[in-house]
Motif scaffolding. Structure first.
Motif, mmCIF file in Angstrom:
data_model
loop_
_atom_site.group_PDB
_atom_site.id
_atom_site.type_symbol
_atom_site.label_atom_id
_atom_site.label_comp_id
_atom_site.label_asym_id
_atom_site.label_seq_id
_atom_site.Cartn_x
_atom_site.Cartn_y
_atom_site.Cartn_z
ATOM 1 N N ILE A 246 0.861 -1.186 0.000
ATOM 2 C CA ILE A 246 0.000 0.000 0.000
ATOM 3 C C ILE A 246 0.900 1.240 0.000
ATOM 4 O O ILE A 246 2.115 1.107 0.164
ATOM 5 C CB ILE A 246 -0.960 0.044 1.221
ATOM 6 N N SER A 247 0.323 2.429 -0.181
ATOM 7 C CA SER A 247 1.166 3.615 -0.288
ATOM 8 C C SER A 247 1.573 4.124 1.087
ATOM 9 O O SER A 247 0.904 3.857 2.084
ATOM 10 C CB SER A 247 0.425 4.711 -1.047
ATOM 11 N N VAL A 248 2.688 4.863 1.114
ATOM 12 C CA VAL A 248 3.165 5.453 2.360
ATOM 13 C C VAL A 248 2.098 6.401 2.921
ATOM 14 O O VAL A 248 1.897 6.479 4.133
ATOM 15 C CB VAL A 248 4.504 6.203 2.133
ATOM 16 N N ASN A 249 1.404 7.070 2.028
ATOM 17 C CA ASN A 249 0.349 7.985 2.445
ATOM 18 C C ASN A 249 -0.748 7.257 3.224
ATOM 19 O O ASN A 249 -1.253 7.755 4.234
ATOM 20 C CB ASN A 249 -0.217 8.664 1.188
ATOM 21 N N THR A 250 -1.094 6.070 2.753
ATOM 22 C CA THR A 250 -2.102 5.264 3.452
ATOM 23 C C THR A 250 -1.606 4.890 4.850
ATOM 24 O O THR A 250 -2.363 4.910 5.815
ATOM 25 C CB THR A 250 -2.422 3.979 2.660
ATOM 26 N N ILE A 251 -0.312 4.554 4.934
ATOM 27 C CA ILE A 251 0.273 4.221 6.238
ATOM 28 C C ILE A 251 0.155 5.430 7.169
ATOM 29 O O ILE A 251 -0.258 5.308 8.318
ATOM 30 C CB ILE A 251 1.772 3.863 6.104
ATOM 31 N N ASP A 252 0.493 6.603 6.624
ATOM 32 C CA ASP A 252 0.374 7.847 7.382
ATOM 33 C C ASP A 252 -1.025 7.973 7.975
ATOM 34 O O ASP A 252 -1.189 8.289 9.143
ATOM 35 C CB ASP A 252 0.612 9.031 6.422
ATOM 36 N N ASN A 253 -2.021 7.699 7.118
ATOM 37 C CA ASN A 253 -3.416 7.810 7.573
ATOM 38 C C ASN A 253 -3.735 6.793 8.662
ATOM 39 O O ASN A 253 -4.390 7.132 9.647
ATOM 40 C CB ASN A 253 -4.380 7.597 6.408
ATOM 41 N N HIS A 254 -3.276 5.567 8.454
ATOM 42 C CA HIS A 254 -3.543 4.527 9.449
ATOM 43 C C HIS A 254 -2.962 4.909 10.805
ATOM 44 O O HIS A 254 -3.637 4.839 11.831
ATOM 45 C CB HIS A 254 -2.926 3.191 9.018
ATOM 46 N N ILE A 255 -1.695 5.330 10.785
ATOM 47 C CA ILE A 255 -1.033 5.655 12.057
ATOM 48 C C ILE A 255 -1.716 6.868 12.701
ATOM 49 O O ILE A 255 -1.946 6.897 13.914
ATOM 50 C CB ILE A 255 0.475 5.940 11.851
ATOM 51 N N ALA A 256 -2.075 7.847 11.873
ATOM 52 C CA ALA A 256 -2.743 9.026 12.413
ATOM 53 C C ALA A 256 -4.050 8.633 13.108
ATOM 54 O O ALA A 256 -4.353 9.129 14.201
ATOM 55 C CB ALA A 256 -3.008 10.033 11.293
ATOM 56 N N THR A 257 -4.785 7.720 12.487
ATOM 57 C CA THR A 257 -6.036 7.246 13.087
ATOM 58 C C THR A 257 -5.769 6.616 14.455
ATOM 59 O O THR A 257 -6.480 6.864 15.433
ATOM 60 C CB THR A 257 -6.704 6.182 12.178
ATOM 61 N N ALA A 258 -4.716 5.805 14.496
ATOM 62 C CA ALA A 258 -4.384 5.125 15.745
ATOM 63 C C ALA A 258 -3.962 6.123 16.816
ATOM 64 O O ALA A 258 -4.401 6.053 17.971
ATOM 65 C CB ALA A 258 -3.281 4.106 15.503
ATOM 66 N N ILE A 259 -3.117 7.071 16.415
ATOM 67 C CA ILE A 259 -2.608 8.073 17.370
ATOM 68 C C ILE A 259 -3.762 8.920 17.918
ATOM 69 O O ILE A 259 -3.841 9.199 19.107
ATOM 70 C CB ILE A 259 -1.577 8.999 16.682
ATOM 71 N N LYS A 260 -4.691 9.262 17.028
ATOM 72 C CA LYS A 260 -5.835 10.072 17.430
ATOM 73 C C LYS A 260 -6.639 9.344 18.494
ATOM 74 O O LYS A 260 -6.930 9.878 19.570
ATOM 75 C CB LYS A 260 -6.701 10.339 16.195
ATOM 76 N N LYS A 261 -6.939 8.091 18.193
ATOM 77 C CA LYS A 261 -7.731 7.287 19.111
ATOM 78 C C LYS A 261 -7.012 7.137 20.465
ATOM 79 O O LYS A 261 -7.605 7.313 21.530
ATOM 80 C CB LYS A 261 -7.942 5.904 18.473
ATOM 81 N N LEU A 262 -5.718 6.873 20.392
ATOM 82 C CA LEU A 262 -4.944 6.677 21.618
ATOM 83 C C LEU A 262 -4.867 7.970 22.423
ATOM 84 O O LEU A 262 -4.988 7.959 23.643
ATOM 85 C CB LEU A 262 -3.532 6.203 21.291
ATOM 86 N N SER A 263 -4.673 9.082 21.715
ATOM 87 C CA SER A 263 -4.570 10.358 22.417
ATOM 88 C C SER A 263 -5.852 10.644 23.183
ATOM 89 O O SER A 263 -5.813 11.122 24.319
ATOM 90 C CB SER A 263 -4.312 11.490 21.424
ATOM 91 N N HIS A 264 -6.997 10.350 22.518
ATOM 92 C CA HIS A 264 -8.273 10.592 23.206
ATOM 93 C C HIS A 264 -8.399 9.720 24.435
ATOM 94 O O HIS A 264 -8.927 10.154 25.460
ATOM 95 C CB HIS A 264 -9.444 10.359 22.246
ATOM 96 N N THR A 265 -7.897 8.496 24.348
ATOM 97 C CA THR A 265 -7.945 7.602 25.509
ATOM 98 C C THR A 265 -7.024 8.113 26.610
ATOM 99 O O THR A 265 -7.399 8.170 27.783
ATOM 100 C CB THR A 265 -7.513 6.184 25.105
ATOM 101 N N LEU A 266 -5.819 8.499 26.180
ATOM 102 C CA LEU A 266 -4.812 8.912 27.166
ATOM 103 C C LEU A 266 -5.208 10.193 27.895
ATOM 104 O O LEU A 266 -4.853 10.386 29.054
ATOM 105 C CB LEU A 266 -3.451 9.076 26.484
ATOM 106 N N LYS A 267 -5.940 11.052 27.193
ATOM 107 C CA LYS A 267 -6.367 12.312 27.809
ATOM 108 C C LYS A 267 -7.147 12.065 29.092
ATOM 109 O O LYS A 267 -7.135 12.885 30.008
ATOM 110 C CB LYS A 267 -7.252 13.095 26.836
ATOM 111 N N LYS A 268 -7.854 10.928 29.105
ATOM 112 C CA LYS A 268 -8.685 10.623 30.280
ATOM 113 C C LYS A 268 -7.843 10.334 31.512
ATOM 114 O O LYS A 268 -8.298 10.488 32.629
ATOM 115 C CB LYS A 268 -9.580 9.398 29.979
ATOM 116 N N PHE A 269 -6.634 9.879 31.268
ATOM 117 C CA PHE A 269 -5.808 9.486 32.416
ATOM 118 C C PHE A 269 -4.746 10.532 32.683
ATOM 119 O O PHE A 269 -3.616 10.425 32.234
ATOM 120 C CB PHE A 269 -5.151 8.132 32.165
#
Lengths: 347, 205
Positions: free
Chosen positions: B160-183
């Motif tokens: 897949i393209s590097v751009n797609t990887i960028d998107n995947h990781i960004a999605t993961a980081i976003k989700k994790l950041s929202h979780t981490l904010k709670k703690f």
């Protein structure tokens, strides 16, 4: 206001990307700049950044090594098998040349001393046999053609030993595991399959023997022709089988029982397909276990009695087969795999 | 990866001396990762294991040309992908199955060791957050985080393209950041405070 929210969202998308890049370790100076601005915006951001870093570098426990070691052993067996079959074909080539030599030498000796040697030759023939052993590793199948032209299909995890040359009055092979036999008829030399606990004697016929060391039972199934089955301990007992009959011998109690079977299953792995009709899930599971070398358990007893009609190909993947079962039942089921164990549950 | 030199040494031993011990070490070093990857495609323990063994059987048989392989990690992952996808096309009786047609199923490892910052509660929330990500995102995240693979490498492995990887990781980081904010962790606040004052002092000097 809406524009502002959109921009903010876009900005955040950029931040997530940059954060990812930062963790990966490939970030441009401009991105670094943007990131730092974001980090310094609030203590929450600082917290998140710090924790993300921690999490990213947090080393997870190595999963236990035992699976890897077990898998490695299987790989080594495969490598050995691949190397042995290579060298075996070499040995055969050499022995072929030796055979040629022996043949010419024999003709010369034969011509020179016809009368004197005739007697001696007949006596020595029975004692000078060499044996071949064919082992089929787990998950494989193999076809063997014996010196008399008989064909044998060896199943998964089985071993067959036979002489390089059969005697003129008997043909004996030794089997551990499962094999399907198509024996060339020779009334003068009966064919015997020797297993751990019993002998199967035939003149010429098609039959299947399953005698795995770990199984409690030895099963002999006759497809066509005639066979007799004799326990090693009581050779005077001769069980005669008719086509379509199967004899199950209990290795512990030494008891034998005969029953009619659907012979389709016993030829499945040489035909490459197994057809079944109104068969109980429990029975099918036992067969799937044999074909795929897996262990199947049912969490719900009632699932065992569900019946199915259909067929599967030997080349089908176990996963494909389980999916088909899953889709074709009225009771919704679910399966879980753990190495070679499969558990079937009611959804 | 800092053990890449060690891996290189193993490869040398394997290709020059047919060193079985080195081969075993190499196998054990990669098994878990490749097995998981194969499992995410095949969803079968037995076949995932077989796919990995196919790859290593090939490595052993072609050990003489091992030195021609540029990046062993990439090579192993790509071989595992190809072998697994071939298995799938075989039993689906389709030609040319690609990874795109495959339902990737992936569970992340438990975050086991206790750290000062993530207690059991936080860990389970994080695991949950990761496991709720789309399977491919999870897979990409795992490859980047655990294997320490570069985006470019992941792109090659997953085709897949590097751009797609960028998107995947960004999605993961976003989700994790929202979780981490709670703690919100006071300890971290304290560390951050110290870091902050230290750097300030430095700049003052």
């Amino acid at each position: 206001m809406l524009v502002f929210i959109n921009e903010l969202q876009e900005h955040m998308e950029t931040i997530w990307r940059i954060l990812g890049r930062k963790l990966e370790g490939d970030i441009s100076p401009e991105e670094e700049q943007t990131l730092n601005e974001w980090i310094n915006e609030s203590t929450t951001n600082k917290q998140v950044y710090f924790q993300l870093n921690e999490l990213w570098n947090h080393k997870q426990d190595q999963a236990n090594n035992s699976q890897a070691i077990a898998a490695y052993d299987k790989l080594i067996n495969r490598i050995k098998f691949a190397e042995v079959s290579k060298s075996q074909s070499r040995v055969q080539r050499i022995s072929f040349r030796v055979n040629q030599f022996v043949k010419y030498a024999a003709i010369i000796i034969f011509v020179l001393s016809f009368g004197y040697l005739t007697n001696y030759y007949i006596n020595s023939e029975t004692t000078s046999n060499q044996f071949c052993t064919i082992s089929v590793p787990k998950g494989n199948k193999s076809e063997v053609i014996l010196p008399d032209g008989s064909k044998i299909w060896l199943n998964n995890n089985s071993k067959l030993t036979y002489p390089k040359k059969f005697n003129s009055d008997e043909r004996i092979v030794e089997l551990s595991g499962e094999a399907y036999f198509e024996i060339v008829h020779n009334a003068k030399a009966p064919f015997t399959v020797q297993t751990s606990d019993l002998k199967v004697k035939v003149l010429g016929t098609k039959f299947n023997v399953s005698a795995y060391p770990n199984d409690k039972f030895i099963e002999t199934t006759l497809i066509s022709g005639k066979v007799t089955v004799q326990p090693n301990d009581n050779p005077e007992i001769e069980n005669l089988l008719q086509p379509g009959e199967s004899l199950t011998f209990d290795k512990v109690s030494n008891e034998a029982s005969k029953h009619k079977v659907d012979t389709d299953f016993y030829t499945y792995w040489m035909k490459g397909e197994f057809v079944f009709k109104d068969e109980k899930f429990e029975v099918l599971a036992k067969r799937i276990e044999r074909i795929y070398n897996v262990e199947i358990t049912f969490d719900d007893e009632s699932l065992k009695n569900k019946t199915y009609t259909g067929d599967f190909k030997v080349d089908d993947n176990i996963y494909t087969i389980l999916e088909i079962f899953k889709r074709s039942t009225s009771i919704p089921i679910e399966y879980y795999t753990d190495r070679n164990k499969i558990s079937i549950r009611r959804k | 990866m800092d053990n890449s030199q060690h891996i290189e040494l193993l490869c040398k031993k394997i290709s020059q001396n047919s060193d079985q011990q080195a081969f075993k070490e190499l196998y054990l070093a990669y098994f878990d990762r490749l097995y998981k990857f194969a499992f995410s495609i095949l969803h079968s323990a037995e076949f995932a294991e077989e796919a990995v063994n196919d790859v290593f059987l090939n490595i052993w048989q072609k050990r003489n040309s091992l030195k021609n392989i540029q990046s062993l990690t990439n090579y192993l992952f790509i071989s595992t992908r190809n072998t697994s996808v071939n298995y799938l096309s075989k039993f689906r009786k389709e030609r040319n199955t690609t990874l795109d047609d495959v339902l990737v199923r992936f569970e992340i490892d438990e975050l086991t060791p206790e750290t000062a910052f993530f207690n059991a509660e936080v860990r389970s929330e994080i695991e949950q957050a990761i496991n709720q990500l789309p399977p491919k995102t999870k897979l990409v995240f795992q490859m980047a985080k655990i294997e320490g693979l570069k985006y470019k490498e992941i792109a090659q492995i997953l085709d897949i393209s590097v751009n797609t990887i960028d998107n995947h990781i960004a999605t993961a980081i976003k989700k994790l950041s929202h979780t981490l904010k709670k703690f919100r962790n006071e300890e971290i606040d304290f560390i951050l405070f110290q870091l902050f004052t230290k750097t300030n002092k430095k700049t003052l000097k």
